[in-house]
Write an enzyme that holds these catalytic residues in place. Structure first.
Site, PDB file in Angstrom:
ATOM      1  N   LEU A 130      56.819  67.933  29.446  1.00 10.81           N
ATOM      2  CA  LEU A 130      58.163  69.233  29.473  1.00 10.81           C
ATOM      3  C   LEU A 130      58.461  69.880  29.106  1.00 10.81           C
ATOM      4  O   LEU A 130      59.785  70.343  29.745  1.00 10.81           O
ATOM      5  CB  LEU A 130      58.581  68.686  27.369  1.00 10.81           C
ATOM      6  CG  LEU A 130      59.255  68.832  26.530  1.00 10.81           C
ATOM      7  CD1 LEU A 130      60.715  68.505  27.502  1.00 10.81           C
ATOM      8  CD2 LEU A 130      59.707  68.761  25.362  1.00 10.81           C
ATOM      9  N   GLY A 136      61.352  77.041  28.031  1.00 15.07           N
ATOM     10  CA  GLY A 136      59.925  76.671  27.008  1.00 15.07           C
ATOM     11  C   GLY A 136      61.000  76.225  26.052  1.00 15.07           C
ATOM     12  O   GLY A 136      60.775  75.149  25.326  1.00 15.07           O
ATOM     13  N   LEU A 250      57.125  65.440  19.769  1.00 17.93           N
ATOM     14  CA  LEU A 250      56.605  66.492  19.201  1.00 17.93           C
ATOM     15  C   LEU A 250      56.872  67.123  17.849  1.00 17.93           C
ATOM     16  O   LEU A 250      56.002  67.016  17.078  1.00 17.93           O
ATOM     17  CB  LEU A 250      57.723  67.642  19.171  1.00 17.93           C
ATOM     18  CG  LEU A 250      57.174  68.174  20.879  1.00 17.93           C
ATOM     19  CD1 LEU A 250      58.549  68.814  21.757  1.00 17.93           C
ATOM     20  CD2 LEU A 250      56.169  68.462  21.791  1.00 17.93           C
ATOM     21  N   GLU A 374      54.233  73.583  20.937  1.00 13.72           N
ATOM     22  CA  GLU A 374      54.744  72.812  19.238  1.00 13.72           C
ATOM     23  C   GLU A 374      56.040  74.050  18.925  1.00 13.72           C
ATOM     24  O   GLU A 374      56.252  72.999  18.129  1.00 13.72           O
ATOM     25  CB  GLU A 374      53.796  72.290  19.053  1.00 13.72           C
ATOM     26  CG  GLU A 374      52.881  71.403  19.682  1.00 13.72           C
ATOM     27  CD  GLU A 374      52.888  69.717  19.983  1.00 13.72           C
ATOM     28  OE1 GLU A 374      53.682  69.720  19.284  1.00 13.72           O
ATOM     29  OE2 GLU A 374      52.166  69.843  20.879  1.00 13.72           O
ATOM     30  N   THR A 376      57.770  77.018  19.166  1.00 12.80           N
ATOM     31  CA  THR A 376      57.366  78.365  18.326  1.00 12.80           C
ATOM     32  C   THR A 376      57.246  79.233  16.895  1.00 12.80           C
ATOM     33  O   THR A 376      58.080  78.081  16.648  1.00 12.80           O
ATOM     34  CB  THR A 376      58.170  80.048  19.149  1.00 12.80           C
ATOM     35  OG1 THR A 376      58.942  80.747  18.846  1.00 12.80           O
ATOM     36  CG2 THR A 376      57.444  79.855  20.549  1.00 12.80           C
TER      37      THR A 376
HETATM   38  C1  FAD Z   1      47.427  76.501  26.160  1.00 12.57           C
HETATM   39  C2  FAD Z   1      49.456  75.623  25.592  1.00 12.57           C
HETATM   40  C3  FAD Z   1      49.060  74.623  25.685  1.00 12.57           C
HETATM   41  C4  FAD Z   1      50.878  74.026  25.535  1.00 12.57           C
HETATM   42  N1  FAD Z   1      50.810  72.297  26.484  1.00 12.57           N
HETATM   43  C5  FAD Z   1      51.838  72.054  26.226  1.00 12.57           C
HETATM   44  C6  FAD Z   1      51.943  70.513  26.695  1.00 12.57           C
HETATM   45  O1  FAD Z   1      51.071  69.867  26.620  1.00 12.57           O
HETATM   46  N2  FAD Z   1      53.137  70.121  26.874  1.00 12.57           N
HETATM   47  C7  FAD Z   1      54.323  70.744  26.841  1.00 12.57           C
HETATM   48  O2  FAD Z   1      55.214  70.843  27.680  1.00 12.57           O
HETATM   49  N3  FAD Z   1      54.277  71.800  27.121  1.00 12.57           N
HETATM   50  C8  FAD Z   1      53.440  73.229  26.902  1.00 12.57           C
HETATM   51  N4  FAD Z   1      52.730  73.811  26.177  1.00 12.57           N
HETATM   52  C9  FAD Z   1      54.287  74.857  26.134  1.00 12.57           C
HETATM   53  C10 FAD Z   1      54.905  74.992  25.096  1.00 12.57           C
HETATM   54  O3  FAD Z   1      55.313  74.344  24.312  1.00 12.57           O
HETATM   55  C11 FAD Z   1      55.944  77.285  25.053  1.00 12.57           C
HETATM   56  O4  FAD Z   1      55.063  77.946  25.829  1.00 12.57           O
HETATM   57  C12 FAD Z   1      56.820  77.201  24.356  1.00 12.57           C
HETATM   58  O5  FAD Z   1      57.540  75.889  24.223  1.00 12.57           O
HETATM   59  C13 FAD Z   1      57.525  78.178  24.315  1.00 12.57           C
HETATM   60  O6  FAD Z   1      57.496  78.446  25.544  1.00 12.57           O
HETATM   61  P1  FAD Z   1      57.787  79.604  26.818  1.00 12.57           P
HETATM   62  O7  FAD Z   1      56.270  79.907  27.011  1.00 12.57           O
HETATM   63  O8  FAD Z   1      58.705  79.486  28.259  1.00 12.57           O
HETATM   64  O9  FAD Z   1      58.430  80.713  25.493  1.00 12.57           O
HETATM   65  P2  FAD Z   1      59.712  81.209  25.675  1.00 12.57           P
HETATM   66  O10 FAD Z   1      60.645  79.992  25.631  1.00 12.57           O
HETATM   67  O11 FAD Z   1      60.035  82.239  27.076  1.00 12.57           O
HETATM   68  O12 FAD Z   1      59.947  82.553  24.384  1.00 12.57           O
HETATM   69  C14 FAD Z   1      59.691  83.532  24.190  1.00 12.57           C
HETATM   70  C15 FAD Z   1      60.063  84.127  23.484  1.00 12.57           C
HETATM   71  O13 FAD Z   1      61.302  84.037  23.146  1.00 12.57           O
HETATM   72  C16 FAD Z   1      61.554  83.885  21.393  1.00 12.57           C
HETATM   73  N5  FAD Z   1      62.641  82.569  21.364  1.00 12.57           N
HETATM   74  C17 FAD Z   1      63.046  81.166  22.269  1.00 12.57           C
HETATM   75  N6  FAD Z   1      64.176  82.102  22.203  1.00 12.57           N
HETATM   76  C18 FAD Z   1      64.221  82.341  20.864  1.00 12.57           C
HETATM   77  C19 FAD Z   1      65.536  82.511  20.350  1.00 12.57           C
HETATM   78  N7  FAD Z   1      66.606  80.859  20.416  1.00 12.57           N
HETATM   79  N8  FAD Z   1      65.953  82.792  18.858  1.00 12.57           N
HETATM   80  C20 FAD Z   1      65.015  83.764  18.784  1.00 12.57           C
HETATM   81  N9  FAD Z   1      63.405  84.349  19.481  1.00 12.57           N
HETATM   82  C21 FAD Z   1      63.657  83.486  20.480  1.00 12.57           C
HETATM   83  C22 FAD Z   1      60.092  82.905  21.238  1.00 12.57           C
HETATM   84  O14 FAD Z   1      60.149  82.463  20.153  1.00 12.57           O
HETATM   85  C23 FAD Z   1      58.996  83.498  22.226  1.00 12.57           C
HETATM   86  O15 FAD Z   1      58.770  84.616  20.867  1.00 12.57           O
HETATM   87  C24 FAD Z   1      51.591  74.478  25.559  1.00 12.57           C
HETATM   88  C25 FAD Z   1      52.099  76.061  25.761  1.00 12.57           C
HETATM   89  C26 FAD Z   1      50.269  76.620  25.565  1.00 12.57           C
HETATM   90  C27 FAD Z   1      50.478  78.335  25.794  1.00 12.57           C
END
Ligand code: FAD
Length: 395
Positions: A130, A136, A250, A374, A376
């Site tokens: 996803l 993210g 999710l 899943e 944040t």
């Molecule tokens: C080890 C690991 C395994 C994973 N496995 C999977 C998987 O199997 N499949 C899959 O699809 N994904 C997977 N993920 C991805 C994970 O779901 C994403 O990392 C997560 O959704 C956050 O996205 P991002 O890292 O792009 O952070 P971002 O979305 O860029 O967020 C960065 C920061 O901004 C904050 N933020 C974002 N939007 C807002 C808002 N509207 N208001 C306030 N704060 C905000 C967030 O809380 C965070 O602190 C995995 C991640 C990790 C680290």
């Protein structure tokens, strides 16, 4: 094991059996080597079929080899696996809740028969694509696209789809046989999100491993590159269209996390309690100091309230009253609890606490991932905020 308010008494025979099976598996097969795997950044892949044999992948589903156990039993399973390591629970969560669940809920009969028994036995590995490099927390912005061949003037046979795009942070992608890839269907009106079953040996699929993680080290994480990947129409999940497809998966996986992290926190607590009894300073065990007892009292209280929330979630899920917002509250609360309490357990272990000889710092590092994936902690706060006020505050 910490069960301060006697939840054990309400468990059925099958629930105890599943919990005990998972607990024994963790003691025998995970605990002895998990510190080394964490240091080496490896997942014990030889255990994948063994976990299948023990029924650890989606036992709460019905049919196709799954026994349809209670939601409490499923939760207890996640709790015991995560007491071992979040990487082990992640393997079971992804395989069960993020790959088998969507095939079971939205797949065709042929898709179910092709994949569910193999995935359930651990003879095939699945992953869930996803997240994208630029999308993210807001997956609905996804850029991965699918085009039907008859509409795109590309090569191939009419009815096939051509996929292009990239996914990142995908648990298990480098070792997966099949990926559930969520993409925008550019040939349909309004570009709805659809789910595609993509075998990873198809031309144009790459699954590079992500190295250098400081968290969830005993878990394989990678990317999924899709470069003109052709899949037949039979690989589209027919039963769902739109973001409710990935979001409903999710909800299933977050339910497992809300339970799982209680196990990680409990393992931290038990390690700290034992250490407080064994370790002597100033002429006696450190557990006699009020400062250390205060930490144990707080840890036990926080773990117990998280356990209660998880058990309540199971009751709601069992009778069909569980809302995604309930799951958001439990994921948000319980992960935050485990993140904070693993830190306290680590500090109680002094210098020994920073090594892989003891589990708390490994759990503490893992919790940084669980806090982030899943949805944040922030995103679950916004989901609750919207539910409580009726006002969305995402943008
Ligand atoms: C080890 C690991 C395994 C994973 N496995 C999977 C998987 O199997 N499949 C899959 O699809 N994904 C997977 N993920 C991805 C994970 O779901 C994403 O990392 C997560 O959704 C956050 O996205 P991002 O890292 O792009 O952070 P971002 O979305 O860029 O967020 C960065 C920061 O901004 C904050 N933020 C974002 N939007 C807002 C808002 N509207 N208001 C306030 N704060 C905000 C967030 O809380 C965070 O602190 C995995 C991640 C990790 C680290």
């Amino acid at each position: 094991m910490l069960d301060y308010v006697g939840l054990e008494a309400d468990l059925g025979e099958e629930e105890r059996m599943i919990r005990d099976t998972a607990r024994e598996f963790v003691e025998d097969r995970i605990d002895p080597t998990i510190g080394d795997h964490f240091e080496d950044g490896t997942f014990p892949e030889e255990l994948i079929p063994e976990m299948g044999e023990l029924g650890f992948y989606a036992p709460n589903l019905e049919g196709y080899g799954s026994p349809n156990v209670s939601e409490t039993a499923y939760g207890l399973l996640m709790q015991e696996l995560e007491a071992g390591d979040s990487g082990i629970r992640s393997m079971a969560s992804v395989q069960g809740a993020l790959v088998m669940y969507p095939i079971h809920a939205f797949g065709s009969e042929e898709q179910k028969e092709r994949w569910l028994p193999d995935l359930g036995r651990g003879e095939a590995v699945g992953c869930f694509g996803l997240t994208e490099p630029e999308h993210g927390s807001n997956p609905s912005g996804m850029e991965t696209r699918a085009e039907r061949v008859d509409d795109s003037a590309g090569g191939g046979t009419a009815g096939e789809y051509v996929l292009n795009g990239s996914k990142t942070w995908i648990t298990n992608s480098p070792i997966a046989d099949v990926a559930v890839v969520w993409a925008r269907d550019k040939s349909a009106e309004d570009d709805p999100v659809r789910g595609f079953l993509v075998e990873t040996d198809r031309d144009g699929v790459t699954t590079n491993k992500i190295d250098d993680k400081l968290s969830m080290r005993a878990s394989v994480t990678g990317e999924i590159g899709l470069n003109d990947v052709v899949v037949p129409e039979e690989n589209v999940l027919p039963g769902v269209s739109g973001m409710k497809g990935p979001l409903s998966c999710l909800t299933q996986a977050r339910y497992g996390i809300a339970w799982g992290v209680v196990g990680a926190a409990r393992d931290c607590f038990e390690t700290a309690r034992q250490y407080a009894t064994d370790r002597e300073q100033f002429g006696g065990p450190i557990g006699r100091f009020q400062l250390q007892q205060q930490k144990l009292a707080e840890m036990a209280t926080q773990i117990t309230t998280a356990q209660l929330l998880a058990h309540r979630l199971a009751d709601l899920k069992e009778r069909g009253d569980l809302r995604p917002q309930h799951v958001s509250m439990a994921k948000r609360n319980n992960v935050n609890m485990a993140r904070e309490q693993s830190k306290v357990a680590r500090e109680m272990l002094g210098g020994n606490g920073i090594t892989t000889d003891y589990s708390p710092m490994r759990h503490m590092a893992n919790m940084e991932t669980v806090y982030t994936y899943e949805g944040t902690h922030d995103i679950h706060t916004l989901i609750l905020g919207e539910d409580l006020t009726g006002i969305p505050a995402y943008e």
